[in-house]
Design a protein around this motif. Sequence first.
Motif, PDB file in Angstrom:
ATOM      1  N   ALA A 315       0.838  -1.196   0.000  1.00  0.00           N
ATOM      2  CA  ALA A 315       0.000   0.000   0.000  1.00  0.00           C
ATOM      3  C   ALA A 315       0.874   1.247   0.000  1.00  0.00           C
ATOM      4  CB  ALA A 315      -0.922   0.000   1.215  1.00  0.00           C
ATOM      5  N   VAL A 316       0.304   2.348  -0.457  1.00  0.00           N
ATOM      6  CA  VAL A 316       1.011   3.634  -0.457  1.00  0.00           C
ATOM      7  C   VAL A 316       0.250   4.577   0.460  1.00  0.00           C
ATOM      8  CG1 VAL A 316       1.667   5.634  -1.858  1.00  0.00           C
ATOM      9  CG2 VAL A 316       2.001   3.316  -2.742  1.00  0.00           C
ATOM     10  N   VAL A 317       0.964   5.141   1.428  1.00  0.00           N
ATOM     11  CA  VAL A 317       0.321   5.962   2.458  1.00  0.00           C
ATOM     12  C   VAL A 317       1.071   7.273   2.637  1.00  0.00           C
ATOM     13  CG1 VAL A 317      -0.575   3.956   3.692  1.00  0.00           C
ATOM     14  CG2 VAL A 317       1.646   4.905   4.346  1.00  0.00           C
ATOM     15  N   VAL A 318       0.339   8.262   3.143  1.00  0.00           N
ATOM     16  CA  VAL A 318       0.923   9.550   3.502  1.00  0.00           C
ATOM     17  C   VAL A 318       1.095   9.582   5.010  1.00  0.00           C
ATOM     18  CG1 VAL A 318       0.634  12.049   3.500  1.00  0.00           C
ATOM     19  CG2 VAL A 318      -0.149  10.695   1.541  1.00  0.00           C
ATOM     20  N   VAL A 319       2.325   9.780   5.450  1.00  0.00           N
ATOM     21  CA  VAL A 319       2.642   9.916   6.856  1.00  0.00           C
ATOM     22  C   VAL A 319       2.853  11.402   7.119  1.00  0.00           C
ATOM     23  CG1 VAL A 319       4.192   9.208   8.709  1.00  0.00           C
ATOM     24  CG2 VAL A 319       3.792   7.679   6.773  1.00  0.00           C
ATOM     25  N   GLY A 320       2.066  11.985   8.012  1.00  0.00           N
ATOM     26  CA  GLY A 320       2.143  13.417   8.212  1.00  0.00           C
ATOM     27  C   GLY A 320       2.131  13.822   9.674  1.00  0.00           C
ATOM     28  N   VAL A 321       2.819  14.928   9.963  1.00  0.00           N
ATOM     29  CA  VAL A 321       2.832  15.520  11.298  1.00  0.00           C
ATOM     30  C   VAL A 321       2.501  16.995  11.132  1.00  0.00           C
ATOM     31  CG1 VAL A 321       4.207  16.070  13.338  1.00  0.00           C
ATOM     32  CG2 VAL A 321       4.546  13.884  12.155  1.00  0.00           C
ATOM     33  N   GLU A 322       1.508  17.467  11.875  1.00  0.00           N
ATOM     34  CA  GLU A 322       1.059  18.849  11.783  1.00  0.00           C
ATOM     35  C   GLU A 322       1.093  19.479  13.169  1.00  0.00           C
ATOM     36  OE1 GLU A 322      -2.641  20.879   9.510  1.00  0.00           O
ATOM     37  OE2 GLU A 322      -3.211  19.550  11.162  1.00  0.00           O
ATOM     38  N   VAL A 323       1.499  20.748  13.209  1.00  0.00           N
ATOM     39  CA  VAL A 323       1.502  21.493  14.467  1.00  0.00           C
ATOM     40  C   VAL A 323       0.638  22.734  14.290  1.00  0.00           C
ATOM     41  CG1 VAL A 323       2.880  22.660  16.224  1.00  0.00           C
ATOM     42  CG2 VAL A 323       3.829  20.670  15.031  1.00  0.00           C
ATOM     43  N   LEU A 324      -0.321  22.919  15.192  1.00  0.00           N
ATOM     44  CA  LEU A 324      -1.201  24.081  15.195  1.00  0.00           C
ATOM     45  C   LEU A 324      -0.825  24.985  16.363  1.00  0.00           C
ATOM     46  CD1 LEU A 324      -4.610  22.245  14.594  1.00  0.00           C
ATOM     47  CD2 LEU A 324      -3.090  23.260  12.890  1.00  0.00           C
ATOM     48  N   PHE A 325      -0.726  26.283  16.087  1.00  0.00           N
ATOM     49  CA  PHE A 325      -0.308  27.251  17.087  1.00  0.00           C
ATOM     50  C   PHE A 325      -1.499  28.117  17.500  1.00  0.00           C
ATOM     51  CE2 PHE A 325       3.286  26.148  14.427  1.00  0.00           C
ATOM     52  CZ  PHE A 325       4.247  25.800  15.373  1.00  0.00           C
ATOM     53  N   PRO A 326      -1.507  28.606  18.731  1.00  0.00           N
ATOM     54  CA  PRO A 326      -2.680  29.352  19.223  1.00  0.00           C
ATOM     55  C   PRO A 326      -2.961  30.641  18.470  1.00  0.00           C
ATOM     56  CG  PRO A 326      -0.859  29.439  20.806  1.00  0.00           C
ATOM     57  CD  PRO A 326      -0.486  28.418  19.785  1.00  0.00           C
ATOM     58  N   ASP A 327      -1.956  31.202  17.793  1.00  0.00           N
ATOM     59  CA  ASP A 327      -2.189  32.432  17.032  1.00  0.00           C
ATOM     60  C   ASP A 327      -2.738  32.163  15.627  1.00  0.00           C
ATOM     61  OD1 ASP A 327      -0.004  31.367  15.760  1.00  0.00           O
ATOM     62  OD2 ASP A 327       1.276  33.143  15.976  1.00  0.00           O
ATOM     63  N   GLY A 328      -3.041  30.884  15.336  1.00  0.00           N
ATOM     64  CA  GLY A 328      -3.560  30.520  14.018  1.00  0.00           C
ATOM     65  C   GLY A 328      -2.497  30.026  13.063  1.00  0.00           C
ATOM     66  N   GLY A 329      -1.243  30.079  13.448  1.00  0.00           N
ATOM     67  CA  GLY A 329      -0.170  29.570  12.589  1.00  0.00           C
ATOM     68  C   GLY A 329      -0.193  28.052  12.500  1.00  0.00           C
ATOM     69  N   ARG A 330       0.509  27.541  11.524  1.00  0.00           N
ATOM     70  CA  ARG A 330       0.536  26.091  11.307  1.00  0.00           C
ATOM     71  C   ARG A 330       1.791  25.721  10.544  1.00  0.00           C
ATOM     72  NH1 ARG A 330      -1.054  22.159   7.391  1.00  0.00           N
ATOM     73  NH2 ARG A 330      -1.587  23.725   5.833  1.00  0.00           N
ATOM     74  N   VAL A 331       2.387  24.580  10.860  1.00  0.00           N
ATOM     75  CA  VAL A 331       3.438  23.995  10.037  1.00  0.00           C
ATOM     76  C   VAL A 331       3.145  22.501   9.902  1.00  0.00           C
ATOM     77  CG1 VAL A 331       5.212  25.682  10.679  1.00  0.00           C
ATOM     78  CG2 VAL A 331       5.015  23.536  11.964  1.00  0.00           C
ATOM     79  N   ALA A 332       3.730  21.881   8.885  1.00  0.00           N
ATOM     80  CA  ALA A 332       3.513  20.449   8.668  1.00  0.00           C
ATOM     81  C   ALA A 332       4.720  19.848   7.973  1.00  0.00           C
ATOM     82  CB  ALA A 332       2.261  20.225   7.827  1.00  0.00           C
ATOM     83  N   VAL A 333       4.931  18.576   8.241  1.00  0.00           N
ATOM     84  CA  VAL A 333       5.887  17.768   7.491  1.00  0.00           C
ATOM     85  C   VAL A 333       5.170  16.491   7.084  1.00  0.00           C
ATOM     86  CG1 VAL A 333       8.012  18.683   8.491  1.00  0.00           C
ATOM     87  CG2 VAL A 333       6.809  16.840   9.663  1.00  0.00           C
ATOM     88  N   ALA A 334       5.472  15.971   5.905  1.00  0.00           N
ATOM     89  CA  ALA A 334       4.781  14.769   5.422  1.00  0.00           C
ATOM     90  C   ALA A 334       5.609  14.095   4.344  1.00  0.00           C
ATOM     91  CB  ALA A 334       3.405  15.127   4.871  1.00  0.00           C
ATOM     92  N   ASP A 335       5.448  12.783   4.251  1.00  0.00           N
ATOM     93  CA  ASP A 335       6.042  11.973   3.186  1.00  0.00           C
ATOM     94  C   ASP A 335       5.000  10.999   2.665  1.00  0.00           C
ATOM     95  OD1 ASP A 335       8.688  12.917   2.984  1.00  0.00           O
ATOM     96  OD2 ASP A 335       9.351  11.672   4.668  1.00  0.00           O
ATOM     97  N   THR A 336       5.082  10.678   1.384  1.00  0.00           N
ATOM     98  CA  THR A 336       4.280   9.601   0.808  1.00  0.00           C
ATOM     99  C   THR A 336       5.198   8.409   0.590  1.00  0.00           C
ATOM    100  OG1 THR A 336       2.851  11.197  -0.294  1.00  0.00           O
ATOM    101  CG2 THR A 336       2.735   8.925  -1.071  1.00  0.00           C
ATOM    102  N   VAL A 337       4.865   7.274   1.181  1.00  0.00           N
ATOM    103  CA  VAL A 337       5.761   6.113   1.180  1.00  0.00           C
ATOM    104  C   VAL A 337       4.988   4.847   0.839  1.00  0.00           C
ATOM    105  CG1 VAL A 337       7.287   7.163   2.891  1.00  0.00           C
ATOM    106  CG2 VAL A 337       5.429   5.673   3.660  1.00  0.00           C
ATOM    107  N   ARG A 338       5.724   3.865   0.405  1.00  0.00           N
ATOM    108  CA  ARG A 338       5.165   2.532   0.164  1.00  0.00           C
ATOM    109  C   ARG A 338       5.396   1.670   1.391  1.00  0.00           C
ATOM    110  NH1 ARG A 338       7.363  -2.421  -2.192  1.00  0.00           N
ATOM    111  NH2 ARG A 338       5.702  -3.638  -3.164  1.00  0.00           N
ATOM    112  N   VAL A 339       4.401   0.847   1.726  1.00  0.00           N
ATOM    113  CA  VAL A 339       4.532  -0.079   2.848  1.00  0.00           C
ATOM    114  C   VAL A 339       5.297  -1.302   2.351  1.00  0.00           C
ATOM    115  CG1 VAL A 339       3.319  -1.399   4.621  1.00  0.00           C
ATOM    116  CG2 VAL A 339       2.343   0.752   3.775  1.00  0.00           C
ATOM    117  N   GLY A 340       6.595  -1.290   2.544  1.00  0.00           N
ATOM    118  CA  GLY A 340       7.442  -2.393   2.112  1.00  0.00           C
ATOM    119  C   GLY A 340       7.563  -3.466   3.169  1.00  0.00           C
TER     120      GLY A 340
END
Length: 354
Positions: A315-340
């Motif tokens: 299967a191919v999945v997106v692994v993601g991490v998101e951070v939400l800040f109280p002032d409305g800001g946001r950052v994210a990191v993510a990869d799309t990978v195959r389940v080997g």
Amino acid sequence: MKRGLVVLDSAEVPEQERPGRVARLQQRLTDEGVTLGLVYADVHRSDDLGYLTNLCIYWNEGILAVPAEGEPAFLMKLSPRVHGWMRRSSTLTDLRSGKGFTALVQGLVENREQGVIGLVDAALWPATAVEEVRAAAPGWEVRPLGGLVREQRLVPSTAELDLLGRAAAALRTALDAGTAPDLPDGERIAILEQALRGAGYTDLMVEVVHGPDGVSAVEVTGQYRFGWLRVARLVAPHAGVALPSWAAAVQNALAAARGAVAPGVRAAAPAAAAENAFTTGLPSGAVLHATVVHQADLSTGGDYASPDEELAPGAVVVVGVEVLFPDGGRVAVADTVRVGVTGAEDLDAEEQHA
């Protein structure tokens, strides 16, 4: 509205692969006791249609009718003027246009013995379309079905995986340019849009978001042929300036999630690994959230994905991490990978077919 070239090329996907996909669906319909399966499609939810027929819905909506035996037909609220390019760019031969689904479904069932109409992935159907189908087929049982086609799409074929690898390589190159230091947001977006549209992406969303300490994130979600990818990267405020400790720890959380990807684990497990790995404190009030979503669910934003679903080998999945800040800001990191077999594999890595 989607943009981009739709390619029907047997060098990319073997000629018999799509009819084989339809045959698998027909066997499922037979097993379920369904006479006629209906697959709804619009510009936002057309992946099942594309998977089965290679047809891309650039606008409006339609229904793919798949009988348990026989050839599929496409019922659409589009002018017959589009039939020519639809036949050239898909495997469909039976195309029917009309102003509404009621008359189109009536024409489809009028010479058939009454039976069971199955609404494939019924939870994603608009209520109005369901009502039109019911009105068109009095005496027929209209039965909601699960995501029968989605289940087939969870593990890409060799041909689909090759296309995803091609798309991943183009995305990696584009991100290298688009995450260069000291670029305005608009220029980052323009670089990625130009590179990926030029590479053949059909659907594309590029976003630049901002967190504290001058850290920004560049996030790309795109469709290439009928496969999806999402990748997000953090960008330091200026060339030669290291990311703050909390941002570096966010990247480590993504690495932990990737490390937990394996056949048979539940989607929630890599997400939990990311959250457990985060040991450096976020700015006050910030919240970290991690997810694992099948690429097959990206056209609906992953909103219908289950964290309890096990990850299938290949299967191919997106692994993601998101951070939400109280002032409305946001950052994210993510990869799309195959389940080997041995864990997460990059899509453009040579070992992806192992």
